[in-house]
Motif scaffolding. Structure first.
Motif, PDB file in Angstrom:
ATOM      1  N   ILE A  11      26.297 -15.975  -1.417  1.00  0.00           N
ATOM      2  CA  ILE A  11      26.462 -14.797  -2.786  1.00  0.00           C
ATOM      3  C   ILE A  11      26.854 -13.078  -2.058  1.00  0.00           C
ATOM      4  O   ILE A  11      27.965 -13.019  -2.261  1.00  0.00           O
ATOM      5  CB  ILE A  11      25.162 -15.128  -3.622  1.00  0.00           C
ATOM      6  N   TYR A  12      25.853 -13.220  -1.260  1.00  0.00           N
ATOM      7  CA  TYR A  12      26.131 -12.517   0.226  1.00  0.00           C
ATOM      8  C   TYR A  12      25.160 -11.604   1.314  1.00  0.00           C
ATOM      9  O   TYR A  12      24.524 -13.141   1.177  1.00  0.00           O
ATOM     10  CB  TYR A  12      26.278 -11.148  -0.496  1.00  0.00           C
ATOM     11  N   ARG A  13      25.931 -11.447   2.356  1.00  0.00           N
ATOM     12  CA  ARG A  13      24.619 -11.891   3.317  1.00  0.00           C
ATOM     13  C   ARG A  13      23.634  -9.993   3.023  1.00  0.00           C
ATOM     14  O   ARG A  13      24.103  -8.805   3.003  1.00  0.00           O
ATOM     15  CB  ARG A  13      25.472 -11.298   4.763  1.00  0.00           C
ATOM     16  N   ASP A  14      22.702 -10.325   3.367  1.00  0.00           N
ATOM     17  CA  ASP A  14      22.142  -9.296   3.052  1.00  0.00           C
ATOM     18  C   ASP A  14      21.611  -8.241   4.287  1.00  0.00           C
ATOM     19  O   ASP A  14      22.175  -8.454   5.192  1.00  0.00           O
ATOM     20  CB  ASP A  14      20.298 -10.133   2.457  1.00  0.00           C
ATOM     21  N   LEU A  27      21.814 -15.295   4.674  1.00  0.00           N
ATOM     22  CA  LEU A  27      23.155 -15.672   3.451  1.00  0.00           C
ATOM     23  C   LEU A  27      22.464 -15.650   2.486  1.00  0.00           C
ATOM     24  O   LEU A  27      21.788 -16.952   2.437  1.00  0.00           O
ATOM     25  CB  LEU A  27      24.110 -16.696   3.867  1.00  0.00           C
ATOM     26  N   LYS A  29      16.373  -6.872  -4.314  1.00  0.00           N
ATOM     27  CA  LYS A  29      17.287  -6.451  -2.746  1.00  0.00           C
ATOM     28  C   LYS A  29      16.063  -5.073  -2.227  1.00  0.00           C
ATOM     29  O   LYS A  29      15.764  -5.467  -0.469  1.00  0.00           O
ATOM     30  CB  LYS A  29      18.702  -5.700  -2.540  1.00  0.00           C
ATOM     31  N   SER A  54      22.316 -17.507  -0.472  1.00  0.00           N
ATOM     32  CA  SER A  54      23.365 -18.600  -1.210  1.00  0.00           C
ATOM     33  C   SER A  54      22.301 -19.427  -2.729  1.00  0.00           C
ATOM     34  O   SER A  54      21.265 -19.682  -2.623  1.00  0.00           O
ATOM     35  CB  SER A  54      23.227 -19.324  -0.430  1.00  0.00           C
TER      36      SER A  54
END
Length: 127
Positions: free
Chosen positions: A86-89, A94, A124, A96
């Protein structure tokens, strides 16, 4: 008679859904797990740190933390897994959606009582 038809229909639908998930996953690149960090994070053999999306599991030092880690190990260690990143924090993990042959690993952890869903995905601020 009606109850029996309904039960067979539900079981048949479940079998079809499981077959469709399996067929879809078999057409994707699979990964192997190097090690499980805790109940919602692991490292692949490609040295990618993966965090399960949409759930939060207890940290190792908290109550149920070691049990959550063991549950995740049982679901993904020595098995083919599939990722939808989904995105890299900010910690370079990753985030996911992770799947095994039985479907979404996050949902399996939730059903086992080893993690809870986070509304709208991972907060987040918690990362």
């Amino acid at each position: 008679m009606t109850k029996r038809v309904i039960k067979v229909g539900v079981l048949g639908a479940t079998a079809v859904a499981t077959t469709l998930i399996a067929q879809t996953l078999l057409n994707k690149t699979s990964y192997k797990v190097e090690r499980v960090v805790d109940g919602d994070t692991f490292v692949t053999t490609e040295n990618q740190m993966i965090r399960l999306a949409s759930i939060n599991a207890p940290e190792l030092e908290n109550c149920e933390g070691p049990e959550a880690k063991k549950a995740l190990e049982k679901l993904i260690s020595s098995k083919r897994i599939y990722l939808k990143v989904i995105y890299r924090d900010s910690s370079n993990r990753l985030i996911s959606d992770v799947y095994n042959i039985k479907g979404p690993v996050s949902a399996q952890m939730g059903r086992l009582g080893m993690a809870y869903y986070t509304q709208g995905g991972i907060n987040k601020q918690e990362l």
